[in-house]
Every structure is written in structure tokens, then in C-alpha cells.
Design a protein around this motif. Sequence first.
Motif, mmCIF file in Angstrom:
data_model
loop_
_atom_site.group_PDB
_atom_site.id
_atom_site.type_symbol
_atom_site.label_atom_id
_atom_site.label_comp_id
_atom_site.label_asym_id
_atom_site.label_seq_id
_atom_site.Cartn_x
_atom_site.Cartn_y
_atom_site.Cartn_z
ATOM 1 N N LYS A 151 -0.859 -15.139 -0.125
ATOM 2 C CA LYS A 151 0.527 -14.855 -0.498
ATOM 3 C C LYS A 151 0.954 -13.516 0.082
ATOM 4 O O LYS A 151 0.132 -12.619 0.295
ATOM 5 C CB LYS A 151 0.710 -14.845 -2.024
ATOM 6 N N VAL A 152 2.255 -13.399 0.331
ATOM 7 C CA VAL A 152 2.859 -12.144 0.774
ATOM 8 C C VAL A 152 4.137 -11.940 -0.030
ATOM 9 O O VAL A 152 4.661 -12.875 -0.638
ATOM 10 C CB VAL A 152 3.174 -12.149 2.293
ATOM 11 N N LYS A 153 4.633 -10.707 -0.020
ATOM 12 C CA LYS A 153 5.889 -10.395 -0.694
ATOM 13 C C LYS A 153 6.947 -10.035 0.343
ATOM 14 O O LYS A 153 6.664 -9.284 1.275
ATOM 15 C CB LYS A 153 5.705 -9.223 -1.667
ATOM 16 N N VAL A 154 8.135 -10.582 0.160
ATOM 17 C CA VAL A 154 9.265 -10.262 1.047
ATOM 18 C C VAL A 154 10.366 -9.648 0.189
ATOM 19 O O VAL A 154 10.797 -10.244 -0.809
ATOM 20 C CB VAL A 154 9.792 -11.512 1.761
ATOM 21 N N THR A 155 10.798 -8.463 0.550
ATOM 22 C CA THR A 155 11.789 -7.749 -0.242
ATOM 23 C C THR A 155 12.781 -7.044 0.671
ATOM 24 O O THR A 155 12.630 -7.039 1.890
ATOM 25 C CB THR A 155 11.108 -6.738 -1.190
ATOM 26 N N GLY A 156 13.806 -6.464 0.073
ATOM 27 C CA GLY A 156 14.822 -5.775 0.859
ATOM 28 C C GLY A 156 16.043 -6.647 1.087
ATOM 29 O O GLY A 156 16.406 -7.488 0.250
ATOM 30 N N ASP A 157 16.676 -6.513 2.255
ATOM 31 C CA ASP A 157 17.947 -7.173 2.544
ATOM 32 C C ASP A 157 17.725 -8.589 3.080
ATOM 33 O O ASP A 157 18.018 -8.903 4.240
ATOM 34 C CB ASP A 157 18.744 -6.336 3.552
ATOM 35 N N VAL A 158 17.166 -9.454 2.194
ATOM 36 C CA VAL A 158 16.991 -10.870 2.512
ATOM 37 C C VAL A 158 17.695 -11.697 1.441
ATOM 38 O O VAL A 158 18.059 -11.185 0.390
ATOM 39 C CB VAL A 158 15.498 -11.263 2.589
ATOM 40 N N LYS A 159 17.867 -12.976 1.720
ATOM 41 C CA LYS A 159 18.638 -13.813 0.807
ATOM 42 C C LYS A 159 17.943 -14.009 -0.533
ATOM 43 O O LYS A 159 18.557 -13.865 -1.598
ATOM 44 C CB LYS A 159 18.903 -15.181 1.463
ATOM 45 N N THR A 160 16.635 -14.352 -0.515
ATOM 46 C CA THR A 160 15.903 -14.600 -1.762
ATOM 47 C C THR A 160 14.571 -13.859 -1.725
ATOM 48 O O THR A 160 13.535 -14.447 -1.384
ATOM 49 C CB THR A 160 15.659 -16.108 -1.969
ATOM 50 N N HIS A 170 -2.752 -18.962 8.470
ATOM 51 C CA HIS A 170 -1.995 -17.890 9.118
ATOM 52 C C HIS A 170 -0.518 -18.120 8.865
ATOM 53 O O HIS A 170 -0.059 -19.264 8.747
ATOM 54 C CB HIS A 170 -2.283 -17.833 10.624
ATOM 55 N N ILE A 171 0.241 -17.038 8.783
ATOM 56 C CA ILE A 171 1.682 -17.101 8.597
ATOM 57 C C ILE A 171 2.282 -15.890 9.305
ATOM 58 O O ILE A 171 1.771 -14.769 9.193
ATOM 59 C CB ILE A 171 2.061 -17.109 7.095
ATOM 60 N N SER A 172 3.328 -16.120 10.058
ATOM 61 C CA SER A 172 3.946 -15.028 10.807
ATOM 62 C C SER A 172 5.033 -14.366 9.977
ATOM 63 O O SER A 172 5.479 -14.911 8.958
ATOM 64 C CB SER A 172 4.540 -15.547 12.123
ATOM 65 N N VAL A 173 5.481 -13.202 10.427
ATOM 66 C CA VAL A 173 6.557 -12.506 9.731
ATOM 67 C C VAL A 173 7.834 -13.345 9.764
ATOM 68 O O VAL A 173 8.619 -13.337 8.802
ATOM 69 C CB VAL A 173 6.782 -11.097 10.333
ATOM 70 N N LEU A 174 8.038 -14.117 10.829
ATOM 71 C CA LEU A 174 9.207 -14.995 10.903
ATOM 72 C C LEU A 174 9.102 -16.133 9.888
ATOM 73 O O LEU A 174 10.103 -16.530 9.284
ATOM 74 C CB LEU A 174 9.366 -15.558 12.317
ATOM 75 N N ASP A 175 7.892 -16.658 9.699
ATOM 76 C CA ASP A 175 7.683 -17.698 8.687
ATOM 77 C C ASP A 175 8.038 -17.169 7.295
ATOM 78 O O ASP A 175 8.700 -17.840 6.504
ATOM 79 C CB ASP A 175 6.231 -18.175 8.693
ATOM 80 N N ALA A 176 7.558 -15.950 6.995
ATOM 81 C CA ALA A 176 7.794 -15.357 5.676
ATOM 82 C C ALA A 176 9.276 -15.103 5.440
ATOM 83 O O ALA A 176 9.801 -15.371 4.357
ATOM 84 C CB ALA A 176 6.999 -14.056 5.539
ATOM 85 N N LEU A 177 9.958 -14.598 6.464
ATOM 86 C CA LEU A 177 11.390 -14.334 6.329
ATOM 87 C C LEU A 177 12.187 -15.631 6.176
ATOM 88 O O LEU A 177 13.157 -15.686 5.412
ATOM 89 C CB LEU A 177 11.889 -13.543 7.538
ATOM 90 N N LYS A 223 -1.261 -10.775 6.819
ATOM 91 C CA LYS A 223 -2.516 -10.936 6.094
ATOM 92 C C LYS A 223 -2.229 -11.050 4.600
ATOM 93 O O LYS A 223 -1.111 -10.824 4.142
ATOM 94 C CB LYS A 223 -3.448 -9.756 6.378
ATOM 95 N N GLN A 224 -3.281 -11.393 3.859
ATOM 96 C CA GLN A 224 -3.128 -11.560 2.424
ATOM 97 C C GLN A 224 -2.512 -10.316 1.789
ATOM 98 O O GLN A 224 -2.900 -9.185 2.105
ATOM 99 C CB GLN A 224 -4.484 -11.839 1.747
ATOM 100 N N ASN A 225 -1.548 -10.550 0.895
ATOM 101 C CA ASN A 225 -0.931 -9.497 0.074
ATOM 102 C C ASN A 225 -0.096 -8.491 0.862
ATOM 103 O O ASN A 225 0.240 -7.421 0.334
ATOM 104 C CB ASN A 225 -2.005 -8.746 -0.734
ATOM 105 N N ASP A 226 0.256 -8.806 2.098
ATOM 106 C CA ASP A 226 1.180 -7.946 2.853
ATOM 107 C C ASP A 226 2.549 -7.904 2.167
ATOM 108 O O ASP A 226 2.949 -8.858 1.482
ATOM 109 C CB ASP A 226 1.363 -8.459 4.290
ATOM 110 N N VAL A 227 3.261 -6.814 2.375
ATOM 111 C CA VAL A 227 4.634 -6.680 1.896
ATOM 112 C C VAL A 227 5.544 -6.525 3.107
ATOM 113 O O VAL A 227 5.307 -5.675 3.971
ATOM 114 C CB VAL A 227 4.796 -5.467 0.954
ATOM 115 N N VAL A 228 6.573 -7.358 3.174
ATOM 116 C CA VAL A 228 7.562 -7.300 4.257
ATOM 117 C C VAL A 228 8.866 -6.752 3.671
ATOM 118 O O VAL A 228 9.435 -7.354 2.767
ATOM 119 C CB VAL A 228 7.797 -8.688 4.875
ATOM 120 N N TYR A 229 9.298 -5.612 4.194
ATOM 121 C CA TYR A 229 10.531 -4.984 3.692
ATOM 122 C C TYR A 229 11.571 -4.925 4.802
ATOM 123 O O TYR A 229 11.313 -4.406 5.889
ATOM 124 C CB TYR A 229 10.250 -3.570 3.180
ATOM 125 N N VAL A 230 12.752 -5.467 4.497
ATOM 126 C CA VAL A 230 13.870 -5.438 5.446
ATOM 127 C C VAL A 230 14.854 -4.365 5.007
ATOM 128 O O VAL A 230 15.426 -4.440 3.915
ATOM 129 C CB VAL A 230 14.575 -6.808 5.514
#
Length: 272
Positions: A151-160, A170-177, A223-230
Amino acid sequence: MSRYTNRIFSALISCMVIAALSSCSTPKHNVIVMSDLETSNAGTLGMSIPELTIVPDDELMINVTADVPQAAAIYNLPLNVNVPRSDLKTGVSMERIHTYRVDKQGNINFPVLGKLHVAGMTTTALADELVKRISADVENPVVVVDLLNFKVKVTGDVKTPGVIESDKQHISVLDALAAAGDINLQGRRDNVLIIRENNGETTYHRIDLTNSKTWTPEYFYLKQNDVVYVEPAPARIDELTYNERRSFSVSLASIIVSSASVLTSLVIALTK
């Protein structure tokens, strides 16, 4: 209406038109992902997909089979032990679910073989190692290792914004967004922040999604537990700040008007 009044009225209208046009102007930041490829019809990004390595707190499903199933049975956990959330994977029978939680030291306790250090290994490497060890007692063993709690966390200026779970290796940053509903129009695509825990340290890296030439597999694939911030664009930050100040001003004006009304009523009552 006098000529002077007409001039004032015209000036006010002009100011309102300019303000409206300014507020409707298009954002100046780049909103196109991979804008460097706009003139290209085909090609490759030149990135190989890195294989994930096992880290502490990973939940692994390990299943051992063989030509003679009874011979491999002792290398599987007892049935229905440590079954994770809601049967883990749709379509996998309860009799085939065997899960192991990697401890803080990077170890698991495996039947017969005992404590194994698995942190830093890929699931493929672990399966190969188990096949090698089990082959001493079992003919033609087959070992399948899957990571279950990626799992990863996506936060910041995204829709949900939220937690994104995946059963892929494997999962790319584009997949997560994409799973988070994509970046909002005013979100900065040229300055996406990746926060990662690595060997007990918290590291970060910024990625420019508008320019594929700057991408590296290490951070393009999460990678596991990454955080993606926009990060919001400056215009968006200014808008939010303005809205907060306007809300405060309206509330303050309302309080002043209400207070003035009360005072006026009080004065009228006292002067009667």
C-alpha cells in the motif's frame, strides 16, 4: 447623471471586467504529463521495472506444493492460521492461504526450517531459496510467494487522497495518482514529492511528471508504504488564502453589523 458620475461608473465597470478576466486566466504551470513526448508518436522510456524487496511488517503468502502433496504439507502453516483481512485475495480458497508477518528484524518463522531472514530479498529470491532447502526432503517442490499488504498513501492536490492498496508486485507513481482520481488541474505535476522509509530513515525525492527524461526507476516505481504528495500551484495557494481571509472578513463584518444593530436598538429604547 452628471459627466463626472458617468466617468466614475465607467471606471468601476472597467475594473470589474479586468478583475473577472484575471480570475479566469489559465494557469501558467504545465498541466500535461510527459509534455516532452508531445511531438513523438512512439518510443521507449528506457526504464526497467525493479523488483520489490521484502521489508519488516510485510505480509507474505507462502504456499508449498509438490508432486506428492502430503510430502509438502509439513512446510505449510496449519489451515486457517493468521488469515488476514477478508480472505486476502478474492478467489483464493481458505485451504491455500498461509501468511507470514515479517518481524522488525526482518525474519519469519517457517515450518520445519525455523527462523529465516527474508528482509532485503525479492519474493522470487525467497521462493528459490525455499525450493532449494525443501528439495532436501521433498521431490520437485513448488513454492509461491506473494506480497499481500502493498500500500501507498497519496495526498495533497488530488481528487481523492487516501491509501491505495494493490495486489501487484509493482506500482508506478502514475498508477497511484490514477487510483486517487488524478491530480487536480491546479496541482503541480512538475514537483511531486515521494517520501520513503529506507533502512530506518525517512528519505524524500522530487519527480517532474512533465519531463520523462528526469524519471528514474527507483522512484517512478513505488515501494511499500511510500507517500506521494502533490503540491498545490501558487495560484491555488493564493486562492485558498484569499477564501480564508474573505470568510474571516465576512464573519467580522457580520459581527460588526449585528453589534451596531443591537447598540442602535438599545439607544432608541433608552431615549424613549
